[in-house]
Design an enzyme around this catalytic site. Structure first.
Site, PDB file in Angstrom:
ATOM      1  N   GLY A   1       0.816  -1.206   0.000  1.00  0.00           N
ATOM      2  CA  GLY A   1       0.000   0.000   0.000  1.00  0.00           C
ATOM      3  C   GLY A   1       0.849   1.255   0.000  1.00  0.00           C
ATOM      4  N   LEU A   2       0.319   2.312   0.616  1.00  0.00           N
ATOM      5  CA  LEU A   2       0.991   3.610   0.685  1.00  0.00           C
ATOM      6  C   LEU A   2       1.295   4.156  -0.715  1.00  0.00           C
ATOM      7  CD1 LEU A   2       3.467   3.049   3.670  1.00  0.00           C
ATOM      8  CD2 LEU A   2       1.224   4.137   3.704  1.00  0.00           C
ATOM      9  N   CYS A   3       0.339   3.988  -1.630  1.00  0.00           N
ATOM     10  CA  CYS A   3       0.515   4.509  -2.988  1.00  0.00           C
ATOM     11  C   CYS A   3      -0.752   5.246  -3.432  1.00  0.00           C
ATOM     12  CB  CYS A   3       0.882   3.402  -3.960  1.00  0.00           C
ATOM     13  SG  CYS A   3      -0.143   1.929  -3.884  1.00  0.00           S
ATOM     14  N   GLY A   4      -1.331   6.013  -2.506  1.00  0.00           N
ATOM     15  CA  GLY A   4      -2.478   6.837  -2.852  1.00  0.00           C
ATOM     16  C   GLY A   4      -3.678   6.011  -3.275  1.00  0.00           C
TER      17      GLY A   4
ATOM     18  N   ALA B   1       2.383   6.749  -8.319  1.00  0.00           N
ATOM     19  CA  ALA B   1       1.379   7.075  -7.309  1.00  0.00           C
ATOM     20  C   ALA B   1       2.001   7.134  -5.919  1.00  0.00           C
ATOM     21  CB  ALA B   1       0.258   6.037  -7.343  1.00  0.00           C
TER      22      ALA B   1
END
Length: 296
Positions: free
Chosen positions: A89-92, A251
């Site tokens: 995760g942590l990609c908007g 992203a």
């Protein structure tokens, strides 16, 4: 109002978070360049293969004897949605946008009375869709151990799809991925893999206006299609995975840059609040000292 110690701890915590997001932004920027070059290099090959298949497909007018990978099974009752997403995760909104497009398509097909099956490539899309479409997920392909996507990974996925197709598990297969446009823009895309969705012209840019070239194929067109159609599925999947890799890093770079700036703003606000609280406490102590001296 929080104490000065609580404010100092909060400022230290946000500062540590800012260092992490800044480091992740720099790592994503370093990975983005290689991923973008790989995605852009794969596009001409995939597009050219589409054109070659379109030229070969023109020789098959009635579809008699043609491969089901090209003309289909004659039915569109069962749809397989192959959803490619990130493992982390942590990609908007990267993973959420792909899952949203797939969810919309799945609900549309279900409302039309179709049977929907979902094959997830990557962990995040499965986690997002498990809540409302979990009963339709038939399998999950884990790529967490893959540091850099290679054609062998796409070929394994394509082999899995061909096994399901030959077993009669689905009639139409669609791939969902995010097409990389820029660091700020990634476009969720759906691409039909089976039966192959080929360009209508099948030629170059001037195929309709100029004279049409005559090709002689050796061996014959049917034999070439038998070899090219499975290869085309693996090629399109490989292209989608490369586009996803570039989109994910773009992203993540944008999201971490925004998080770093937000952390900086929060640190400024907390520092201002800390200074005001400290000044108020000092003023209160001075007033107490002066009041005590006057009382004596």
């Amino acid at each position: 109002m929080p104490s000065l110690k609580d404010l100092r701890n909060r400022i230290a915590s946000v500062t540590a978070t800012q260092k992490i997001t800044k480091a992740m932004q720099m790592v994503a920027a370093a990975k983005l360049r290689r991923a973008q070059e790989a995605a852009e290099a794969a596009r001409p090959y995939a597009e050219r293969m589409d054109k070659v298949l379109a030229r070969l497909g023109r020789w098959i007018d009635d579809g008699q004897g043609a491969s089901p990978l090209l003309v289909g099974t004659g039915s569109d009752k069962t749809h397989l949605l192959v959803i490619a997403s990130a493992e982390r995760g942590l990609c908007g909104g990267f993973n959420g946008n792909i899952a949203r497009l797939a969810r919309q398509q799945a609900r549309k097909l279900l409302s039309e009375g179709k049977t929907v099956k979902i094959l997830c490539v990557g962990r995040k899309a499965r986690d997002v869709l498990r809540r409302d479409l979990g009963s339709h997920i038939i399998d999950h392909i884990d790529l967490r151990g893959v540091r850099q996507v290679a054609f062998v990974n796409a070929d394994e996925i394509a082999s899995r799809l061909l096994e399901l197709f030959e077993a009669g598990e689905f009639d139409v297969c669609t791939l969902f991925f995010s097409r990389f446009q820029s660091v700020l823009t990634q476009e969720p895309t759906m691409l039909q893999l089976i039966p192959a969705r080929l360009p209508e012209s099948g030629g170059g840019d001037n195929a309709e206006s100029g004279p049409r070239a005559v090709y002689e194929y050796e061996p014959d067109e049917d034999e070439i299609l038998t070899e090219l159609l499975p290869l085309n599925i693996a090629t399109q999947i490989f292209r989608g995975l490369l586009e996803n890799a570039a989109s994910e890093q773009g992203a993540r770079m944008t999201a971490m840059d925004s998080a770093t700036r937000n952390a900086g703003d929060m640190i400024d606000k907390l520092t201002l609040l800390y200074n005001r609280s400290r000044q108020a406490q000092i003023t209160k102590e001075l007033i107490e000292i002066v009041s005590g001296a006057e009382a004596l």
